[in-house]
Motif scaffolding. Sequence first.
Motif, PDB file in Angstrom:
ATOM      1  N   LEU A  16      22.851  40.060  55.023  1.00 26.62           N
ATOM      2  CA  LEU A  16      23.755  40.119  55.386  1.00 26.62           C
ATOM      3  C   LEU A  16      23.770  41.642  54.748  1.00 26.62           C
ATOM      4  N   ALA A  17      23.786  42.241  53.522  1.00 29.48           N
ATOM      5  CA  ALA A  17      24.300  43.534  53.238  1.00 29.48           C
ATOM      6  C   ALA A  17      22.893  44.523  53.773  1.00 29.48           C
ATOM      7  N   GLY A  18      22.213  44.098  54.537  1.00 35.28           N
ATOM      8  CA  GLY A  18      21.039  45.293  55.518  1.00 35.28           C
ATOM      9  C   GLY A  18      21.476  45.466  56.646  1.00 35.28           C
ATOM     10  N   ARG A  19      22.575  44.658  57.181  1.00 37.81           N
ATOM     11  CA  ARG A  19      23.448  44.501  58.118  1.00 37.81           C
ATOM     12  C   ARG A  19      24.239  45.269  58.201  1.00 37.81           C
ATOM     13  N   GLY A  20      24.701  45.519  56.808  1.00 43.06           N
ATOM     14  CA  GLY A  20      25.459  46.419  56.303  1.00 43.06           C
ATOM     15  C   GLY A  20      26.834  45.633  55.764  1.00 43.06           C
ATOM     16  N   LEU A  21      27.454  44.669  55.569  1.00 43.53           N
ATOM     17  CA  LEU A  21      27.935  43.758  54.915  1.00 43.53           C
ATOM     18  C   LEU A  21      28.367  44.720  53.932  1.00 43.53           C
ATOM     19  N   PRO A  22      29.778  45.153  53.634  1.00 44.49           N
ATOM     20  CA  PRO A  22      30.694  45.746  52.727  1.00 44.49           C
ATOM     21  C   PRO A  22      31.195  45.166  51.682  1.00 44.49           C
ATOM     22  N   ALA A  23      30.954  45.533  50.613  1.00 43.65           N
ATOM     23  CA  ALA A  23      31.296  43.944  49.655  1.00 43.65           C
ATOM     24  C   ALA A  23      33.202  43.690  50.010  1.00 43.65           C
ATOM     25  N   GLU A  24      33.582  42.622  49.502  1.00 40.03           N
ATOM     26  CA  GLU A  24      34.937  42.373  49.761  1.00 40.03           C
ATOM     27  C   GLU A  24      35.534  43.337  49.221  1.00 40.03           C
ATOM     28  N   PRO A  25      36.898  44.514  50.177  1.00 36.21           N
ATOM     29  CA  PRO A  25      37.723  45.096  49.583  1.00 36.21           C
ATOM     30  C   PRO A  25      38.491  44.548  48.521  1.00 36.21           C
ATOM     31  N   GLU A  26      38.917  45.738  47.415  1.00 35.90           N
ATOM     32  CA  GLU A  26      40.166  45.649  46.423  1.00 35.90           C
ATOM     33  C   GLU A  26      41.414  45.905  47.344  1.00 35.90           C
ATOM     34  N   ILE A  27      41.933  44.772  46.635  1.00 36.71           N
ATOM     35  CA  ILE A  27      43.616  44.239  46.582  1.00 36.71           C
ATOM     36  C   ILE A  27      44.437  44.902  46.306  1.00 36.71           C
ATOM     37  N   GLU A  28      45.779  45.193  46.951  1.00 42.76           N
ATOM     38  CA  GLU A  28      46.958  46.095  46.356  1.00 42.76           C
ATOM     39  C   GLU A  28      48.356  45.208  46.370  1.00 42.76           C
ATOM     40  N   PHE A  29      48.769  44.553  45.876  1.00 46.15           N
ATOM     41  CA  PHE A  29      50.061  43.990  46.043  1.00 46.15           C
ATOM     42  C   PHE A  29      50.934  45.170  46.433  1.00 46.15           C
ATOM     43  N   ASP A  30      51.180  44.931  47.046  1.00 49.64           N
ATOM     44  CA  ASP A  30      52.780  45.491  47.707  1.00 49.64           C
ATOM     45  C   ASP A  30      53.962  44.440  47.545  1.00 49.64           C
ATOM     46  N   TRP A  31      54.018  43.764  46.518  1.00 55.80           N
ATOM     47  CA  TRP A  31      55.041  42.895  46.052  1.00 55.80           C
ATOM     48  C   TRP A  31      54.799  41.724  44.854  1.00 55.80           C
ATOM     49  N   GLU A  32      55.623  41.647  44.497  1.00 57.44           N
ATOM     50  CA  GLU A  32      56.060  41.112  43.393  1.00 57.44           C
ATOM     51  C   GLU A  32      56.521  39.440  44.013  1.00 57.44           C
ATOM     52  N   GLU A  33      56.950  38.372  42.901  1.00 54.14           N
ATOM     53  CA  GLU A  33      57.077  36.993  43.605  1.00 54.14           C
ATOM     54  C   GLU A  33      58.781  37.439  43.771  1.00 54.14           C
ATOM     55  N   ASP A  34      59.505  37.643  43.225  1.00 59.37           N
ATOM     56  CA  ASP A  34      61.353  37.985  43.648  1.00 59.37           C
ATOM     57  C   ASP A  34      61.224  38.440  44.799  1.00 59.37           C
ATOM     58  N   ASP A  35      60.268  39.380  45.635  1.00 49.69           N
ATOM     59  CA  ASP A  35      60.522  40.038  46.864  1.00 49.69           C
ATOM     60  C   ASP A  35      60.195  39.141  47.480  1.00 49.69           C
ATOM     61  N   LEU A  36      59.777  38.515  47.965  1.00 54.08           N
ATOM     62  CA  LEU A  36      58.879  37.408  48.810  1.00 54.08           C
ATOM     63  C   LEU A  36      60.041  36.745  49.286  1.00 54.08           C
ATOM     64  N   GLU A  37      60.943  36.029  49.270  1.00 55.39           N
ATOM     65  CA  GLU A  37      62.111  35.633  49.840  1.00 55.39           C
ATOM     66  C   GLU A  37      62.621  36.843  51.047  1.00 55.39           C
ATOM     67  N   GLU A  38      62.688  38.115  50.602  1.00 51.79           N
ATOM     68  CA  GLU A  38      63.305  39.051  51.841  1.00 51.79           C
ATOM     69  C   GLU A  38      61.750  39.425  53.214  1.00 51.79           C
ATOM     70  N   MET A  39      60.508  39.299  52.564  1.00 52.57           N
ATOM     71  CA  MET A  39      59.366  40.035  53.225  1.00 52.57           C
ATOM     72  C   MET A  39      59.711  38.828  54.025  1.00 52.57           C
ATOM     73  N   PHE A  40      59.663  37.207  53.860  1.00 49.22           N
ATOM     74  CA  PHE A  40      59.387  36.326  54.746  1.00 49.22           C
ATOM     75  C   PHE A  40      60.352  35.318  55.024  1.00 49.22           C
ATOM     76  N   PRO A  41      61.463  35.710  55.989  1.00 51.07           N
ATOM     77  CA  PRO A  41      62.835  35.220  55.601  1.00 51.07           C
ATOM     78  C   PRO A  41      62.376  34.163  56.150  1.00 51.07           C
TER      79      PRO A  41
END
Length: 182
Positions: free
Chosen positions: A145-170
């Motif tokens: 898979l690496a030979g085919r160019g599969l990149p490593a899993e990307p880093e993730i930066e959370f753009d939410w905190e638990e208190d934000d979820l009700e507003e983000m996903f009504p």
Amino acid sequence: MDKTKFWNLIEQSRRSGEQAEWLLEKLSQESLEDVLDFEWILQGLMQESYQSRLWGAAYVLMGGCSDDTFDYFRGWLIGQGETVYERVVNDPEYLAEYIDEDNLDDEGYPQNEELISAGADAYTLIKTGDTEWDDEAYDELLDQLAGRGLPAEPEIEFDWEEDDLEEMFPKLWERFGEEPLG
């Protein structure tokens, strides 16, 4: 194997009842190259769906979501087929409308751990004659898979905190916020 064949296999496996087992059986009858193609596409979809917003939606659904659980959730999402996958990746709120008891696992969760290993298991079966974990076969698969160019899993930066979820996903919050799945 191209994406059309990949998604056709996913659709066929959905009708089988035992999706991952069906995929393993089917893939183990394919060429090694087709199994690599399947795994390449699967890993690409896993990476594409590795999104902060989607993780937040999974968190609402299940009342929390670890990194392993998020992997299994994304396996479940891919297992729902191309249309649902694309719709949810673009609008996680669609899960509020889509989820019902018929598309959850036996414990009542949107998870499919086995699906995300079907390609690797088929590769191992073809190489060794068995599905038992084999470090050498798995390392070879990763090298391919690496030979085919599969990149490593990307880093993730959370753009939410638990208190934000009700507003983000009504819609999700209305349906699952107080009574998550499981």
